[in-house]
Design an enzyme around this catalytic site. Sequence first.
Site, PDB file in Angstrom:
ATOM      1  N   GLU A 292      66.494 -14.023 -39.709  1.00  0.00           N
ATOM      2  CA  GLU A 292      65.606 -14.313 -40.825  1.00  0.00           C
ATOM      3  C   GLU A 292      64.380 -13.646 -41.266  1.00  0.00           C
ATOM      4  O   GLU A 292      64.407 -13.369 -42.243  1.00  0.00           O
ATOM      5  CB  GLU A 292      64.951 -15.917 -40.307  1.00  0.00           C
ATOM      6  CG  GLU A 292      63.999 -16.331 -41.089  1.00  0.00           C
ATOM      7  CD  GLU A 292      64.946 -17.078 -42.418  1.00  0.00           C
ATOM      8  OE1 GLU A 292      65.665 -18.063 -42.026  1.00  0.00           O
ATOM      9  OE2 GLU A 292      64.523 -16.525 -43.510  1.00  0.00           O
ATOM     10  N   ASP A 296      64.062 -12.161 -44.874  1.00  0.00           N
ATOM     11  CA  ASP A 296      62.809 -12.005 -45.746  1.00  0.00           C
ATOM     12  C   ASP A 296      62.078 -10.707 -45.952  1.00  0.00           C
ATOM     13  O   ASP A 296      61.655 -10.880 -47.335  1.00  0.00           O
ATOM     14  CB  ASP A 296      61.752 -13.191 -44.828  1.00  0.00           C
ATOM     15  CG  ASP A 296      62.153 -14.425 -44.452  1.00  0.00           C
ATOM     16  OD1 ASP A 296      63.305 -14.707 -45.325  1.00  0.00           O
ATOM     17  OD2 ASP A 296      61.622 -15.064 -43.782  1.00  0.00           O
ATOM     18  N   SER A 550      66.971 -19.552 -47.489  1.00  0.00           N
ATOM     19  CA  SER A 550      65.994 -18.307 -46.926  1.00  0.00           C
ATOM     20  C   SER A 550      65.892 -17.021 -47.786  1.00  0.00           C
ATOM     21  O   SER A 550      65.129 -16.242 -47.412  1.00  0.00           O
ATOM     22  CB  SER A 550      66.707 -18.099 -45.518  1.00  0.00           C
ATOM     23  OG  SER A 550      66.488 -19.310 -44.619  1.00  0.00           O
TER      24      SER A 550
END
Length: 633
Positions: A292, A296, A550
């Site tokens: 994640e 990002d 995400s």
Amino acid sequence: MRFLASVASAALFLTCAAVPTAPTKHVLHEKRAGLPHAWQKRDRATADHVMPIRIALRERNMEHAEQFIYDVADPKSPNFGKHWSPSKVANTFAPHPETKDAVLGWLEESGIARSRLSLSTGHNWVHFDGTVDEAERLFATEYWHYEHLASGGSRLACDSYSLPEHLREHIDFAMPTIQLDGLQPVENAMTSRETMREVSEGAILGSYPCGELITIECLRALYNFGPGNTSAAGNEMGIGEWADYLWEQDLPIFFKNFTSPQIPANVTPEFIAIDGGLRANLTTVAQESGVESALDFQVAYSIVYPQQLRLYQVGDGINVDSVGTFNIFLDALDASYCTYEGGDQPYVDPAYPDPNDNEGGYTGPLQCGGAPVSNVISVSYGQIEGALPYFYQVRQCNEWMKLALQGVSVLFASGDSGVANRYNAGYPDSCLNAEELYVDANGTRYSPSFPETCPYITAVGATTLLGNDTSSGEQAVTSFGSGGGFSNVFALPSYQASAVANFMDKYAPNYGPNVYNDTGIARGFPDVSAIGDDVAIVFNGTTYSVGGTSASAPIFAGIVTLLNEARLAVNKTAVGFLNPTLYAHPEAFNDITIGSNPGCGTGGFNATPGWDPVTGLGTPDFEKLKAIYLALP
Ligand SMILES: *[C@@H]1O[C@H](CO)[C@@H](O)[C@H](O)[C@H]1NC(C)=O
Ligand SMILES: *[C@@H]1O[C@H](CO)[C@@H](O)[C@H](O)[C@H]1NC(C)=O
Ligand SMILES: *[C@@H]1O[C@H](CO)[C@@H](O)[C@H](O)[C@H]1NC(C)=O
Ligand SMILES: *[C@@H]1O[C@H](CO)[C@@H](O)[C@H](O)[C@H]1NC(C)=O
Ligand SMILES: *[C@@H]1O[C@H](CO)[C@@H](O)[C@H](O)[C@H]1NC(C)=O
Ligand SMILES: *[C@@H]1O[C@H](CO)[C@@H](O)[C@H](O)[C@H]1NC(C)=O
Ligand SMILES: *[C@@H]1O[C@H](CO)[C@@H](O)[C@H](O)[C@H]1NC(C)=O
Ligand SMILES: *[C@@H]1O[C@H](CO)[C@@H](O)[C@H](O)[C@H]1NC(C)=O
């Protein structure tokens, strides 16, 4: 007024001296609908068990919040962009002194000595340590132990509680009462593993068509923006991470293979530890809790550089709920929200200092203010409405509203389960009980994401390319469902009214009121969307293509950071709360009209002309948005 009356009657009783407490008529205040499927009610709590009791006092001026927001964020307002200072926000919403006096008076009449009570400096929380017996009398309830089946974790809670009738207007809620959540992580909730694929070795920019691997060149072609030109002071973009860690060693590999112009190898984000947040290490990378963060940061850097990023690493990885608990993050950004000054709740939010530290959790005090506030904050984690108490959600949403007033754009990923949702890490997607709206393994009602349904958040859904190249256009993501729907908690904000009315009139599926909130007066989400599949990242030294909303949230947030660069360059303020301006300008979006977000045994919603609860207004056109925002004050 009511307070004066109740003091008078208490004084009367004291002179009679026969009855220890004034008889107060209790009225039901909050009731948990059913028991979420992961929980079991066990034993009755022992009467002398001591627990931290907190009472949230009603804040002032909340009824004017929407008007305040429109004054600074409506593109038609002459005060657009005149964001509030933190002290103006704190002073405007501090509870009325009458509220504090009424609640303290009641507690004293009920036998809790004044010396045991502490009040927050913002005067919006009363705290004391009290026994189960005292709490049962104050709230006219019974406390039980509840067990969380997967983790073996336990919570002291009740099924419902009551308050004296004359105090309900002064109290938002009391803690601990009906909340059941906030357990340690089992796995990351929002990274969609099923859409993570290894890419052949040697992949670099341009080695695959955009239909197979999304890189910065694809995003620039789709959303009409160029490489970042500027890095205005104070415009660093913030990204929050919970129990997932950025492996910084991957950044130079990603920069070399996938950025253009190439970002220098020594670039790393500003690291901001919140409540003991740690940097990645070999253990966390070996456990895959880094995908994640890699997604990002790599996506955002490729858009905003030479502007910088900030990593808010929240919590210690031990106490933090796997699906993200947002109140301790809010505490660190805004001191007026802290436990003794704002919004935390034990048993939902980790309590610091933690009296039960036995696993190496953070032992320092709760961080209260002091973390730098960013103009844009991107969060790829979420919770769900069906697992959280009503008043908890309303109060946290008000805190996001306070950040919005201060000119912060907060973007959340809308969820990766379509109209269903993941209740908690370790559980499959679930829906809600049709009648009572709690998380039910056999539920059939749609499960909206929180805080994405809070009207002061910009929720971002996911798209994918229709064909091999960017000219083929986009559709709603297909390898998972883009989170979307209508809130069961928050009402339709006026900025969204005509967009939702158009969808309800022309395209709303006729599943009936037991499947989703089809009243037409509920907040719909997401607001916007961006590519959310086949995105190139480097994790642990290997190139992957990954999917999830995400990815969509940091892509949209990066573009908002570029909009702020453009405004700051001409001495204007940051764009602040986005939604009123975005909904006023649907022409600045690529409308997505193909695809859907199935779940809960239905086809979900369709992407349709105009706003829809799959892809929102659509995907951004940077140059059009830039022209709109540069024309505003
Ligand atoms: C980066 O590109 C180089 C040159 O093509 C290649 O050798 C290397 O394997 C790539 N790195 C990754 C992680 O794919
Ligand atoms: C960079 O500068 C050029 C020329 O001024 C401009 O057209 C472009 O929009 C800028 N890029 C971004 C991302 O703002
Ligand atoms: C690695 O990070 C995790 C999570 O922050 C932490 O629990 C653990 O103690 C760290 N291990 C080392 C060796 O630093
Ligand atoms: C990361 O790389 C190390 C060393 O190559 C390897 O042992 C580990 O299994 C990898 N972790 C993941 C999650 O791929
Ligand atoms: C869900 O339905 C199955 C099959 O009908 C049943 O066995 C199970 O007990 C139900 N679970 C719950 C939590 O109601
Ligand atoms: C996409 O590219 C593949 C080869 O990379 C090709 O076989 C296929 O026909 C292309 N599809 C379209 C719609 O152009
Ligand atoms: C639907 O939304 C409206 C507006 O917020 C609310 O009054 C109503 O209670 C909601 N319905 C359900 C079933 O949650
Ligand atoms: C920029 O804004 C500052 C602060 O509002 C003001 O003092 C200054 O005159 C402005 N400069 C220009 C070129 O508009």
